[in-house]
Design a protein around this motif. Structure first.
Motif, PDB file in Angstrom:
ATOM      1  N   TYR A   1      34.620  46.292  48.353  1.00  0.00           N
ATOM      2  CA  TYR A   1      34.726  45.665  47.040  1.00  0.00           C
ATOM      3  C   TYR A   1      34.652  44.147  47.150  1.00  0.00           C
ATOM      4  O   TYR A   1      34.874  43.572  48.213  1.00  0.00           O
ATOM      5  CB  TYR A   1      36.023  46.101  46.359  1.00  0.00           C
ATOM      6  CG  TYR A   1      36.074  47.608  46.143  1.00  0.00           C
ATOM      7  CD1 TYR A   1      35.155  48.225  45.293  1.00  0.00           C
ATOM      8  CD2 TYR A   1      37.011  48.410  46.800  1.00  0.00           C
ATOM      9  CE1 TYR A   1      35.172  49.605  45.102  1.00  0.00           C
ATOM     10  CE2 TYR A   1      37.032  49.776  46.603  1.00  0.00           C
ATOM     11  CZ  TYR A   1      36.114  50.380  45.757  1.00  0.00           C
ATOM     12  OH  TYR A   1      36.127  51.734  45.572  1.00  0.00           O
ATOM     13  N   CYS A   2      34.343  43.491  46.023  1.00  0.00           N
ATOM     14  CA  CYS A   2      34.231  42.029  46.021  1.00  0.00           C
ATOM     15  C   CYS A   2      35.618  41.407  46.266  1.00  0.00           C
ATOM     16  O   CYS A   2      36.642  42.031  45.980  1.00  0.00           O
ATOM     17  CB  CYS A   2      33.741  41.529  44.667  1.00  0.00           C
ATOM     18  SG  CYS A   2      32.239  42.295  44.079  1.00  0.00           S
TER      19      CYS A   2
ATOM     20  N   ALA B   1      40.940  43.262  37.582  1.00  0.00           N
ATOM     21  CA  ALA B   1      40.078  42.086  37.647  1.00  0.00           C
ATOM     22  C   ALA B   1      38.712  42.447  38.220  1.00  0.00           C
ATOM     23  O   ALA B   1      38.612  43.218  39.171  1.00  0.00           O
ATOM     24  CB  ALA B   1      40.729  41.018  38.521  1.00  0.00           C
TER      25      ALA B   1
ATOM     26  N   HIS C   1      40.008  47.204  42.630  1.00  0.00           N
ATOM     27  CA  HIS C   1      39.789  48.602  43.050  1.00  0.00           C
ATOM     28  C   HIS C   1      40.552  48.918  44.341  1.00  0.00           C
ATOM     29  O   HIS C   1      41.200  49.962  44.451  1.00  0.00           O
ATOM     30  CB  HIS C   1      38.297  48.884  43.269  1.00  0.00           C
ATOM     31  CG  HIS C   1      37.582  49.335  42.038  1.00  0.00           C
ATOM     32  ND1 HIS C   1      37.999  50.391  41.264  1.00  0.00           N
ATOM     33  CD2 HIS C   1      36.437  48.880  41.443  1.00  0.00           C
ATOM     34  CE1 HIS C   1      37.152  50.556  40.241  1.00  0.00           C
ATOM     35  NE2 HIS C   1      36.199  49.652  40.330  1.00  0.00           N
TER      36      HIS C   1
ATOM     37  N   CYS D   1      38.751  41.806  43.761  1.00  0.00           N
ATOM     38  CA  CYS D   1      38.597  43.043  42.968  1.00  0.00           C
ATOM     39  C   CYS D   1      39.870  43.870  43.081  1.00  0.00           C
ATOM     40  O   CYS D   1      40.493  43.931  44.130  1.00  0.00           O
ATOM     41  CB  CYS D   1      37.415  43.844  43.490  1.00  0.00           C
ATOM     42  SG  CYS D   1      37.226  45.433  42.651  1.00  0.00           S
TER      43      CYS D   1
ATOM     44  N   ASN E   1      38.366  47.303  33.629  1.00  0.00           N
ATOM     45  CA  ASN E   1      38.025  45.917  33.968  1.00  0.00           C
ATOM     46  C   ASN E   1      37.136  45.285  32.907  1.00  0.00           C
ATOM     47  O   ASN E   1      36.451  44.301  33.155  1.00  0.00           O
ATOM     48  CB  ASN E   1      37.406  45.822  35.376  1.00  0.00           C
ATOM     49  CG  ASN E   1      36.144  46.663  35.499  1.00  0.00           C
ATOM     50  OD1 ASN E   1      35.601  47.111  34.502  1.00  0.00           O
ATOM     51  ND2 ASN E   1      35.675  46.841  36.716  1.00  0.00           N
TER      52      ASN E   1
ATOM     53  N   GLY F   1      31.110  47.281  36.030  1.00  0.00           N
ATOM     54  CA  GLY F   1      31.028  46.504  37.259  1.00  0.00           C
ATOM     55  C   GLY F   1      29.765  46.797  38.048  1.00  0.00           C
ATOM     56  O   GLY F   1      28.982  45.912  38.374  1.00  0.00           O
TER      57      GLY F   1
HETATM   58  S1  SF4 Z   1      34.583  46.039  39.859  1.00  0.00           S
HETATM   59 FE1  SF4 Z   1      33.709  43.974  39.849  1.00  0.00          FE
HETATM   60  S2  SF4 Z   1      34.800  42.885  41.429  1.00  0.00           S
HETATM   61 FE2  SF4 Z   1      35.148  45.065  41.791  1.00  0.00          FE
HETATM   62  S3  SF4 Z   1      33.568  45.643  43.257  1.00  0.00           S
HETATM   63 FE3  SF4 Z   1      32.785  46.040  41.188  1.00  0.00          FE
HETATM   64  S4  SF4 Z   1      31.646  44.183  40.661  1.00  0.00           S
HETATM   65 FE4  SF4 Z   1      32.970  43.679  42.396  1.00  0.00          FE
END
Ligand code: SF4
Ligand SMILES: Cc1ncc(C[n+]2csc(CCOP(=O)(O)OP(=O)(O)O)c2C)c(N)n1
Lengths: 353, 250
Positions: free
Chosen positions: B18-19, B212, B24, B22, B122, B126
């Motif tokens: 994940y970013c 987020a 998750h 994030c 979120n 995403g």
């Molecule tokens: S939900 Fe947003 S922050 Fe999390 S992995 Fe996906 S794009 Fe990235």
């Protein structure tokens, strides 16, 4: 019990075949002309310690089938044309995840909401995949109440043998007509297969690795590999699961190719033609996929012409053309919009040169 | 040497992808800790959905199925009915649960299906790059509401807690935040309650996590946390909205 003959409808025979094959889970959404299957299942499954659930839509129903099949249970759903269209996304997932299940489509007139009369316009959808991506599902096309029962039982075994969804393709006429049915000894539901997500606790101490059922294959080359494996399986199914039925074909000069209820009209037409001295025969594909290409090819080399009779604008016709010798003359007798094909129509065409 | 902190047994050692910032990953961890604490890992069948968390099946160290976009509650329904002795949970984003899968969500809840859902809100899609979700806030800019969401043009957001709370079926409904250690602890208590509701056979349980998505919100992780606290939590008030009294007993 064993030798008892009952008078039941084709729809009911689907349900009876499934139950006698050990299927104890049914998910569905009402749609004419097959709602009787759901009604019957809702009555008997609870008594058998089974699960009947009326889903909120065919979309939900087919995904419930995915969940139950993934959990290692024998499971089925049934619907009619518009409902089957809604299930096509789910079918693609089921085929990719290689989950065994049985789906019956009691076809009605289309396209669109169409009507509720018998039709065979969903042939392409059933035999060519139907949903997205390269996949196939075996398609069985019975023509009598007895055969509906027998092939529904067979369908569950095929589904398990090949780890694949299997279609029973009926039409509204077959679903709603009543005929004598002789049932066979029921079998209990089989154990959960070795890949099923049963929860780790349900398994032996040496088999405790988590299992996953998924259809996303992102790493480079992974999806190609999945497709190769699937295609190899489909080639094997195409070799091993061809089914067809022949009547008066040995010396036939003219051949009708028809399936489902149309094949009944065709057989009657063939019999009358014979009485009139015309050497007619009937070739009835029972597995629509895999299509009985070889057997049909061999016949097509011997007959003067083939008449394809089908309640559509000519869908199986295309498979017949692909499967037959180039020298063979192919004619077509179709009906659309829920109209039936009567023996007289076929007879007239058989009498022509 | 005493181990003070380790990976929950219910997570595999596959690194999260994940970013930065994030939520998750945190949500996975809390879910996995709850599975561990209630000794559910070996009984569990987790249903992954389609979204950034599509690989949930690789991260949770239990049996899993990956559902089609939006269909996780239907899949979970069938798994639970197929194997009532299993513990069945889904993990779904807001596009998955509240848009394409709204019918499956509402009907599973209305039936009081004995499953648990971890719902990641979120406020955007995403995985596909930050498009508008049913939960996108008024005024919020996304790639498909570039001028900011306006009721007259893009329609109003959907508050899933309010919607689900109108039904008889749910046994436990709660909305939580992950923006501080204290709130994370409270979030975990909610997840534990949701899971217990299923263990006691009380019916449908769902925990909505306001999460987020710094990448698609075009924010730093710290700005994103502030946005959750100061903007999202104002529109979507945290708290338990349904707690069947049996959830708390025993
Ligand atoms: S939900 Fe947003 S922050 Fe999390 S992995 Fe996906 S794009 Fe990235
Ligand atoms: C039938 C279908 N339609 C569209 C998509 C594309 N798609 C993939 S993920 C996604 C949105 C996911 O958003 P959300 O559920 O909010 O999860 P997030 O990625 O934000 O965690 C969409 C539209 C798809 N996979 N399948």
């Amino acid at each position: 019990m064993k030798d008892q003959v009952e008078l039941v409808s084709g729809n009911r025979a689907v349900a009876r075949g499934a139950l006698d094959a050990g299927c104890r889970m049914y998910f569905g959404y009402p749609i004419t002309p097959q709602t009787e299957i759901a009604e019957y299942m809702s009555m008997v499954l609870p008594e058998m310690n089974g699960v009947f659930l009326q889903a909120e839509s065919e979309l939900a129903a087919i995904n419930m089938v995915y969940g139950a099949a993934g959990a290692g249970r024998r499971v089925m759903t049934t619907s009619s044309s518009p409902g089957i269209s809604l299930m096509m996304e789910g079918l693609s997932y089921l085929a990719t995840a290689e989950l065994p299940c049985v789906i019956a489509n009691v076809m009605r007139g289309g396209p669109g909401l169409g009507n509720i009369s018998p039709a065979q316009g969903d042939y392409f959808q059933a035999v060519k995949g139907g949903g997205h991506g390269d996949y196939h599902t075996p398609v069985l096309a019975p023509w009598s109440v007895q055969e509906i029962y027998d092939l529904t039982r067979t369908a569950f075994d095929l589904a398990d043998r090949w780890r694949n969804p299997v279609f029973i393709l009926l039409d509204g006429l077959l679903g709603t007509m009543m005929e004598p049915l002789r049932t066979r000894e029921p079998v209990p539901e089989r154990e959960a297969p070795s890949w099923a997500t049963t929860g780790i606790f349900a398994r032996e101490a040496n088999d405790r690795t988590p299992r996953s059922i998924y259809t996303l294959h992102m790493p480079e080359g992974a999806l190609t590999e999945v497709n190769r494996r699937l295609q190899a399986k489909y080639r094997e199914i195409a070799r091993e699961e061809v089914r067809y039925d022949e009547h008066f074909t040995r010396d036939a000069e003219v051949l009708v190719v028809a399936y489902g209820s149309v094949a009944r009209s065709a057989l009657q037409a063939v019999r009358i033609a014979r009485q009139q001295g015309r050497r007619a025969g009937l070739f009835r594909p029972v597995s629509l996929w895999p299509f009985p290409e070889e057997a049909l090819y061999n016949l097509s080399e011997k007959v003067q012409k083939i008449l394809v009779a089908e309640m559509s604008s000519g869908q199986m016709l295309e498979d017949v053309r692909l499967a037959t010798a180039p020298s063979c003359k192919i004619e077509f007798a179709g009906a659309m919009g829920g109209e039936l094909i009567y023996p007289g129509t076929i007879l007239t065409r058989l009498q022509e040169e | 040497m005493a181990v003070l902190f380790s990976r929950p047994q219910s997570l595999t050692d596959t690194p999260f992808r994940y970013c930065p910032g994030c939520h998750h990953g945190l949500a996975h961890r809390l879910g996995a800790e709850a599975l561990d604490e209630l000794n559910l890992r070996e009984k569990a069948v987790g249903i992954a959905s389609v979204g950034c968390s599509v690989y949930t099946n690789e991260f949770f160290n239990c049996d899993t199925q990956q559902a089609a976009h939006g269909r996780a509650p239907a899949v979970a329904t069938a798994v639970k009915r197929a194997r009532p002795e299993c513990f069945v949970f889904t993990y779904q984003g807001d596009g998955d649960l509240a848009s394409i899968g709204m019918a499956e969500t509402i009907h599973a809840a209305a039936r009081g299906e004995n499953i648990s859902i971890i719902f990641i809100n979120n406020a955007c899609y995403g995985m596909t790059g930050g498009q508008m979700a049913p939960t996108t806030l008024p005024g919020q800019k996304t790639t498909t509401s570039p001028l900011g969401r306006e009721a007259a043009r893009e329609g109003n957001p959907i508050d899933m807690m309010k919607l689900l709370n109108a039904l008889e079926g749910p046994a436990y409904l709660s909305r939580v935040l992950l923006t501080s250690p204290g709130k994370q602890a409270a979030a975990k208590r909610s997840i534990l309650r949701a899971f217990r509701a299923q263990m006691k056979g009380l019916g449908f349980s769902l925990v909505e996590i306001l999460s987020a998505c710094p990448s698609n919100w075009r924010m730093t992780p710290v700005e994103a946390l502030r946005y959750v606290d100061e903007v999202m939590a104002k529109y979507y008030p945290p708290g338990e909205v349904r707690v069947a009294k049996e959830v708390l007993e025993g």
